[in-house]
Scaffold this active site. Structure first.
Site, PDB file in Angstrom:
ATOM      1  N   GLY A  28      -3.589   2.821  -9.816  1.00 58.54           N
ATOM      2  CA  GLY A  28      -4.970   2.717  -8.560  1.00 58.54           C
ATOM      3  C   GLY A  28      -5.828   4.022  -8.270  1.00 58.54           C
ATOM      4  CE1 TYR A  29      -8.778   6.004 -11.485  1.00 57.04           C
ATOM      5  CE2 TYR A  29      -8.111   3.762 -11.439  1.00 57.04           C
ATOM      6  CZ  TYR A  29      -8.031   4.723 -12.360  1.00 57.04           C
ATOM      7  OH  TYR A  29      -8.258   4.711 -14.010  1.00 57.04           O
ATOM      8  CG  LEU A  30      -5.510   7.828  -3.842  1.00 57.86           C
ATOM      9  CD1 LEU A  30      -3.616   9.093  -4.177  1.00 57.86           C
ATOM     10  CD2 LEU A  30      -4.880   7.363  -2.800  1.00 57.86           C
TER      11      LEU A  30
END
Length: 162
Positions: A28-30
């Site tokens: 996932g991407y922050l």
């Protein structure tokens, strides 16, 4: 300096498949800002935090750090943009080079990409018969962009080209 140089290709047919199922990845991407993408990933029982700079051709700065699995899972659950990227990664050796074939799941199901890391942007390895069109410069195929516009929606995009 940690420079990632990789070429990406579409995969054709099933002759690339090997007996193993590959390793399951969740990521996932922050941050999805193109100047600094921040990714959280789990692979098996390990967690990783990766920071990538902007792409310049097929190169970009990349820094990766192992982090506790529990922290990576917590970030994936509570902090990352949706959808979470899920895929099986297969490592296949061909002509002395390791290819990573990603078979995407969920909202990106149906997409199969092969990547190869290189020493120099000018390098072009010999290609296995299952390698299709090169998509290294097509940013739609960047994992971070598959969060913004998952593969299952590409048929509704006028310039999808697939």
């Amino acid at each position: 300096m940690n420079m990632e140089i990789e070429r990406k290709f579409l995969v054709e047919g099933d002759s690339w498949r090997i007996t193993s199922k590959g390793l399951f990845y969740r990521q996932g991407y922050l941050s999805l800002i193109k100047e600094r993408i921040v990714r959280v990933r789990t692979v098996g029982q390990k967690g990783f935090l990766t920071i990538k700079g902007p792409a310049r051709g097929i190169s970009r700065l990349e820094y990766e750090y192992e982090i506790p699995l529990e922290e990576a899972e917590g970030m994936l659950e509570h902090l990352c943009e949706r959808p979470i990227i899920e895929k099986y990664r297969h490592r296949i050796e061909y002509d002395g080079i390791i290819w990573e074939v990603d078979e995407f799941l969920g909202e990106n199901a149906g997409l199969i990409l092969a990547e190869v890391e290189l020493e120099d942007e000018k390098d072009m390895p010999s290609l296995p018969e299952w390698i299709g069109r090169e998509v290294s410069y097509d940013q739609r195929y960047f994992n971070a962009n598959l969060v913004k516009v998952p593969y299952k929606y590409w048929g509704h995009i006028s310039n999808a080209g697939d």
